[in-house]
Design a protein around this motif. Structure first.
Motif, PDB file in Angstrom:
ATOM      1  N   PHE A 119       0.792  -1.220  -0.003  1.00 30.00           N
ATOM      2  CA  PHE A 119       0.093   0.037  -0.169  1.00 30.00           C
ATOM      3  C   PHE A 119       0.918   1.357  -0.062  1.00 30.00           C
ATOM      4  N   ILE A 120       1.842   1.254   0.779  1.00 28.56           N
ATOM      5  CA  ILE A 120       2.753   2.420   1.044  1.00 28.56           C
ATOM      6  C   ILE A 120       3.695   2.556  -0.451  1.00 28.56           C
ATOM      7  N   CYS A 121       4.091   1.491  -0.664  1.00 32.56           N
ATOM      8  CA  CYS A 121       4.836   1.655  -1.915  1.00 32.56           C
ATOM      9  C   CYS A 121       3.899   1.840  -3.252  1.00 32.56           C
ATOM     10  N   ALA A 122       2.583   1.661  -3.320  1.00 28.26           N
ATOM     11  CA  ALA A 122       1.772   1.918  -4.422  1.00 28.26           C
ATOM     12  C   ALA A 122       1.656   3.280  -4.236  1.00 28.26           C
ATOM     13  N   CYS A 123       1.329   3.926  -3.083  1.00 27.57           N
ATOM     14  CA  CYS A 123       1.136   5.115  -2.867  1.00 27.57           C
ATOM     15  C   CYS A 123       2.217   6.157  -3.468  1.00 27.57           C
ATOM     16  N   PHE A 124       3.472   5.679  -3.273  1.00 26.30           N
ATOM     17  CA  PHE A 124       4.671   6.681  -3.617  1.00 26.30           C
ATOM     18  C   PHE A 124       4.888   6.555  -5.039  1.00 26.30           C
ATOM     19  N   THR A 125       4.551   5.301  -5.416  1.00 25.59           N
ATOM     20  CA  THR A 125       5.191   5.121  -7.086  1.00 25.59           C
ATOM     21  C   THR A 125       4.019   5.676  -7.879  1.00 25.59           C
ATOM     22  N   GLY A 126       2.669   5.371  -7.318  1.00 23.62           N
ATOM     23  CA  GLY A 126       1.554   5.442  -8.412  1.00 23.62           C
ATOM     24  C   GLY A 126       1.182   4.551  -9.038  1.00 23.62           C
ATOM     25  N   THR A 127       1.781   3.172  -8.990  1.00 21.81           N
ATOM     26  CA  THR A 127       1.478   2.280  -9.843  1.00 21.81           C
ATOM     27  C   THR A 127       1.195   0.936  -8.987  1.00 21.81           C
ATOM     28  N   SER A 128      -0.037   0.430  -8.989  1.00 20.09           N
ATOM     29  CA  SER A 128      -0.048  -0.909  -8.368  1.00 20.09           C
ATOM     30  C   SER A 128       0.594  -2.003  -8.987  1.00 20.09           C
TER      31      SER A 128
END
Length: 182
Positions: A119-128
């Motif tokens: 969740f944190i990584c997807a929020c920072f990178t913008g790609t699920s």
């Protein structure tokens, strides 16, 4: 020459796709032929099969050229996500995340921690999808280290994100699956 155009049916479209797929994959799997060469040569099969419906080559070519602007954004998105995954692999980020995971994550709370990390990584990178490819793979690699297996097919880690179009939904579903020791 004025020819009557036939309507494209699903069965004929599936037939053309199947023939092209077989033309590409059989030589690649059996003889080790490079797949990009087979993609180019598959047009020698696809174009005549499409012309059987009554379309001229010029009409098929203009239809292809008209469709290119509609598919350029997904192609660019795939290229960008692929670049992100490649950069993280080359720089050792994925290996580092795996090592950190072995040290920091408690196996008892693996699924909840996996959800929070992605969740944190997807929020920072913008790609699920990029998150599934970069963070999901190391997390999947941690499971055998702790001898954890999900009750359910491991395909859920990789196929379900593509079906639901978001990695967080599949992690929520995996949190609901019981986990047992091997």
């Amino acid at each position: 020459m004025n020819t009557m155009k036939r309507e494209l049916t699903f069965s004929y479209a599936a037939f053309v796709m199947g023939v092209c797929f077989a033309f590409i994959m059989i030589p690649a799997a059996v003889f080790g032929v490079k797949i990009h060469v087979m993609f180019v040569l598959s047009w020698l099969i696809a174009i005549p099969l499409c012309m059987r419906l009554g379309y001229t080559y010029k009409e098929l070519q203009s239809g292809m050229l008209d469709f290119i602007p509609k598919c350029i954004m997904p192609v660019l998105l795939i290229l960008i996500i692929g670049g992100l995954i490649g950069a993280w692999c080359a720089s050792g980020t994925i290996a580092y995340i795996t090592a950190l995971g072995l040290k920091m994550i408690n196996p008892q709370y693996f699924l909840a921690t996996a959800f929070a990390i992605t969740f944190i990584c997807a929020c920072f990178t913008g790609t699920s999808f990029g998150t599934c490819g970069t963070i999901g793979v190391p997390l999947w690699g941690l499971r055998p280290a702790w001898e954890l297996i999900p009750i359910g097919p491991p395909v859920l880690f990789f196929v379900l994100p593509l079906l639901v179009m978001d990695c967080h939904l599949y992690l929520i579903l995996l949190m609901l699956l019981p986990v047992q020791r091997m």
